[in-house]
Structures are given as structure tokens and as C-alpha cells.
Write a protein that holds these residues in place. Structure first.
Motif, PDB file in Angstrom:
ATOM      1  N   ARG A 106      46.114  79.249  70.606  1.00  0.00           N
ATOM      2  CA  ARG A 106      45.807  79.194  69.167  1.00  0.00           C
ATOM      3  C   ARG A 106      47.008  79.587  68.331  1.00  0.00           C
ATOM      4  NH1 ARG A 106      40.487  81.157  66.970  1.00  0.00           N
ATOM      5  NH2 ARG A 106      40.848  79.426  65.575  1.00  0.00           N
ATOM      6  N   ALA A 107      47.790  80.557  68.801  1.00  0.00           N
ATOM      7  CA  ALA A 107      49.009  80.929  68.060  1.00  0.00           C
ATOM      8  C   ALA A 107      50.013  79.773  68.061  1.00  0.00           C
ATOM      9  CB  ALA A 107      49.629  82.180  68.679  1.00  0.00           C
ATOM     10  N   GLU A 108      50.197  79.131  69.213  1.00  0.00           N
ATOM     11  CA  GLU A 108      51.117  77.993  69.295  1.00  0.00           C
ATOM     12  C   GLU A 108      50.631  76.814  68.452  1.00  0.00           C
ATOM     13  OE1 GLU A 108      51.755  76.985  73.391  1.00  0.00           O
ATOM     14  OE2 GLU A 108      52.971  78.776  73.760  1.00  0.00           O
ATOM     15  N   ILE A 109      49.334  76.581  68.446  1.00  0.00           N
ATOM     16  CA  ILE A 109      48.772  75.475  67.680  1.00  0.00           C
ATOM     17  C   ILE A 109      49.028  75.682  66.188  1.00  0.00           C
ATOM     18  CG2 ILE A 109      46.566  74.459  66.931  1.00  0.00           C
ATOM     19  CD1 ILE A 109      45.651  74.807  69.886  1.00  0.00           C
ATOM     20  N   ARG A 110      48.840  76.907  65.714  1.00  0.00           N
ATOM     21  CA  ARG A 110      49.085  77.181  64.297  1.00  0.00           C
ATOM     22  C   ARG A 110      50.557  77.030  63.940  1.00  0.00           C
ATOM     23  NH1 ARG A 110      45.014  81.071  65.057  1.00  0.00           N
ATOM     24  NH2 ARG A 110      46.503  82.678  65.631  1.00  0.00           N
ATOM     25  N   SER A 111      51.454  77.462  64.824  1.00  0.00           N
ATOM     26  CA  SER A 111      52.886  77.404  64.489  1.00  0.00           C
ATOM     27  C   SER A 111      53.483  76.009  64.678  1.00  0.00           C
ATOM     28  CB  SER A 111      53.667  78.419  65.326  1.00  0.00           C
ATOM     29  OG  SER A 111      53.666  78.043  66.690  1.00  0.00           O
ATOM     30  N   ARG A 112      52.989  75.229  65.630  1.00  0.00           N
ATOM     31  CA  ARG A 112      53.577  73.921  65.936  1.00  0.00           C
ATOM     32  C   ARG A 112      52.807  72.743  65.360  1.00  0.00           C
ATOM     33  NH1 ARG A 112      54.429  74.678  72.386  1.00  0.00           N
ATOM     34  NH2 ARG A 112      55.708  76.564  72.310  1.00  0.00           N
ATOM     35  N   GLY A 113      51.598  72.964  64.855  1.00  0.00           N
ATOM     36  CA  GLY A 113      50.802  71.865  64.330  1.00  0.00           C
ATOM     37  C   GLY A 113      50.267  70.948  65.414  1.00  0.00           C
ATOM     38  N   THR A 145      48.470  67.429  72.235  1.00  0.00           N
ATOM     39  CA  THR A 145      47.515  68.487  72.512  1.00  0.00           C
ATOM     40  C   THR A 145      48.218  69.602  73.269  1.00  0.00           C
ATOM     41  OG1 THR A 145      45.752  66.853  72.636  1.00  0.00           O
ATOM     42  CG2 THR A 145      45.302  69.005  73.597  1.00  0.00           C
ATOM     43  N   ASN A 146      47.986  70.825  72.844  1.00  0.00           N
ATOM     44  CA  ASN A 146      48.611  71.980  73.464  1.00  0.00           C
ATOM     45  C   ASN A 146      48.103  72.140  74.899  1.00  0.00           C
ATOM     46  OD1 ASN A 146      48.701  74.986  74.182  1.00  0.00           O
ATOM     47  ND2 ASN A 146      50.021  74.877  72.382  1.00  0.00           N
ATOM     48  N   GLY A 147      49.016  72.254  75.840  1.00  0.00           N
ATOM     49  CA  GLY A 147      48.656  72.372  77.254  1.00  0.00           C
ATOM     50  C   GLY A 147      47.915  73.661  77.574  1.00  0.00           C
ATOM     51  N   LYS A 148      48.291  74.747  76.897  1.00  0.00           N
ATOM     52  CA  LYS A 148      47.606  76.022  77.148  1.00  0.00           C
ATOM     53  C   LYS A 148      46.168  75.983  76.631  1.00  0.00           C
ATOM     54  CE  LYS A 148      51.762  78.758  77.340  1.00  0.00           C
ATOM     55  NZ  LYS A 148      52.907  78.372  76.556  1.00  0.00           N
ATOM     56  N   ALA A 149      45.930  75.183  75.581  1.00  0.00           N
ATOM     57  CA  ALA A 149      44.562  75.038  75.081  1.00  0.00           C
ATOM     58  C   ALA A 149      43.697  74.314  76.103  1.00  0.00           C
ATOM     59  CB  ALA A 149      44.567  74.279  73.757  1.00  0.00           C
ATOM     60  N   VAL A 150      44.276  73.300  76.735  1.00  0.00           N
ATOM     61  CA  VAL A 150      43.546  72.573  77.786  1.00  0.00           C
ATOM     62  C   VAL A 150      43.241  73.526  78.938  1.00  0.00           C
ATOM     63  CG1 VAL A 150      43.691  70.698  79.466  1.00  0.00           C
ATOM     64  CG2 VAL A 150      44.557  70.350  77.153  1.00  0.00           C
ATOM     65  N   ALA A 151      44.237  74.318  79.342  1.00  0.00           N
ATOM     66  CA  ALA A 151      44.040  75.278  80.438  1.00  0.00           C
ATOM     67  C   ALA A 151      42.987  76.317  80.069  1.00  0.00           C
ATOM     68  CB  ALA A 151      45.364  75.946  80.782  1.00  0.00           C
ATOM     69  N   ALA A 152      42.990  76.777  78.812  1.00  0.00           N
ATOM     70  CA  ALA A 152      41.990  77.754  78.373  1.00  0.00           C
ATOM     71  C   ALA A 152      40.590  77.157  78.449  1.00  0.00           C
ATOM     72  CB  ALA A 152      42.285  78.215  76.950  1.00  0.00           C
ATOM     73  N   GLY A 153      40.446  75.907  77.998  1.00  0.00           N
ATOM     74  CA  GLY A 153      39.141  75.255  78.064  1.00  0.00           C
ATOM     75  C   GLY A 153      38.659  75.086  79.495  1.00  0.00           C
ATOM     76  N   LEU A 202      47.386  69.750  68.479  1.00  0.00           N
ATOM     77  CA  LEU A 202      45.938  69.595  68.601  1.00  0.00           C
ATOM     78  C   LEU A 202      45.437  70.506  69.714  1.00  0.00           C
ATOM     79  CD1 LEU A 202      45.703  65.706  68.443  1.00  0.00           C
ATOM     80  CD2 LEU A 202      45.321  67.323  66.602  1.00  0.00           C
ATOM     81  N   GLY A 203      44.127  70.690  69.784  1.00  0.00           N
ATOM     82  CA  GLY A 203      43.529  71.436  70.884  1.00  0.00           C
ATOM     83  C   GLY A 203      42.898  72.749  70.479  1.00  0.00           C
ATOM     84  N   ASP A 204      42.700  72.981  69.187  1.00  0.00           N
ATOM     85  CA  ASP A 204      42.124  74.253  68.762  1.00  0.00           C
ATOM     86  C   ASP A 204      40.704  74.426  69.297  1.00  0.00           C
ATOM     87  OD1 ASP A 204      42.507  76.692  67.269  1.00  0.00           O
ATOM     88  OD2 ASP A 204      40.990  75.932  65.874  1.00  0.00           O
TER      89      ASP A 204
END
Length: 172
Positions: A129-136, A96-104, A138-140
Motif C-alpha cells: 500500500r505504501a508503494e502503491i501510493r508513492s508510485r501510482g 499492478t504492484n507485485g507485493k500487493a499480489v503476494a499479499a492477496g 494498481l493493486g490496492d
């Protein structure tokens, strides 16, 4: 077919090839032979001879010679140390992307902080969201939650500032 089994010893195991074989060692060797027979690598007669020799084997070295020419080979160590074919390994789960967790988290904290974490939620949400799309990763959903709550809080503050400006202009 001059030699049905290789004359070299590819496996030294956890001890010397002259180490006495256990029942578990014999069963592992028979399992490898069964897999080789099932894949069509051994003919029935050769399979039966090797199984008989596996059950009669006294040492680990004898078992190693019986399965040395098969792909799964002998298992010298307990399961955590034995090489496992890639097809049997669990599929690695994307992290899971750490920045997505921080955003939530920032998005959810907009209410108790009265919108102070709204802009960080928006910035982190877009980057995540940009990192999630490029790295595949989780966390969208977390990134989207941060974006929506962050934009709502920013819009709420913008509305408050516009209303205060209108009230101050009308009052003066």
C-alpha cells in the motif's frame, strides 16, 4: 514566398528518394496534407495544388517534398515502424504492484495453512500500500485483502493462544 516547397530532402524513406511511389504512399501523403489543411497550416489553393501533385507523383522523394514542412511528415515504413504522435498513443496502464499480489495470495492462503501466512500477508500488504501510493500503481484491493485476512488470522491465533493460556492457568 520564393519557394512553396523546401529544396532539401529530409526523408530518405525505406529506399532511395527515386523509388517509385505506391498508391498507399500517395494516400498517406494526401492524408498528411488533409491534416495540415484541417489544422490551418495550408491555404485552400496550396492544399489543392499539393494534392494534385501528390496524386501525380511518381517517386517517394516527390511525395516527401510535398509534406516535409508539415508536422506529421511522411511515413516511410509500415505502421509498426512509423513514428506516431504522442497524442495518438494509448495511455500506458499502470502496472499492478507485485507485493500487493503476494499479499492477496498470502491472505487467501490463511485458511488452508491455518493462519501461517497471516503475518507475511500483513507485512506485504502494508509495504504494497505504501508503494502503491508513492508510485501510482494498481493493486490496492489485493493489498487490502491481504491485510484484512492476515490480521484476522493473526487475531485468531492470538485468541487461541490467550484461551490456551487461560485454560492452562485455570487447570493448574
Amino acid at each position: 514566398m520564393s519557394q512553396p516547397y523546401p529544396s532539401w530532402q529530409p526523408w530518405q524513406g525505406s529506399g532511395a528518394p527515386s523509388m517509385l511511389a505506391s498508391h498507399a504512399d500517395r494516400e498517406r501523403a494526401v492524408d498528411v496534407l488533409r491534416a495540415g489543411y484541417g489544422e490551418g497550416r495550408l491555404e485552400h489553393g496550396e492544399f489543392e495544388k499539393r494534392v494534385g501533385r501528390a496524386y501525380a507523383a511518381r517517386t517517394v522523394g516527390e511525395l516527401a517534398l510535398l509534406v516535409a514542412d508539415l508536422p506529421q511528415g511522411p511515413l516511410a515504413r509500415p505502421a509498426p515502424y512509423a513514428p506516431v504522435p504522442a497524442s495518438f498513443l494509448p495511455v500506458p496502464r499502470p502496472r499492478t504492484n507485485g507485493k500487493a499480489v503476494a499479499a492477496g495470495v498470502c491472505g487467501l492462503l490463511c485458511v488452508p495453512t491455518m493462519g501461517l501466512t497471516g503475518i507475511p500477508a500483513v507485512v506485504l500488504g502494508h509495504v504494497a500500500r505504501a508503494e502503491i501510493r508513492s508510485r501510482g500503481e494498481l493493486g490496492d484491493g489485493l493489498a487490502l485483502t491481504g491485510l484484512v485476512l492476515g490480521w484476522l488470522s493473526t487475531a485468531g491465533w492470538a485468541l487461541v493462544l490467550v484461551l490456551l493460556t487461560v485454560v492452562s492457568v485455570v487447570a493448574s
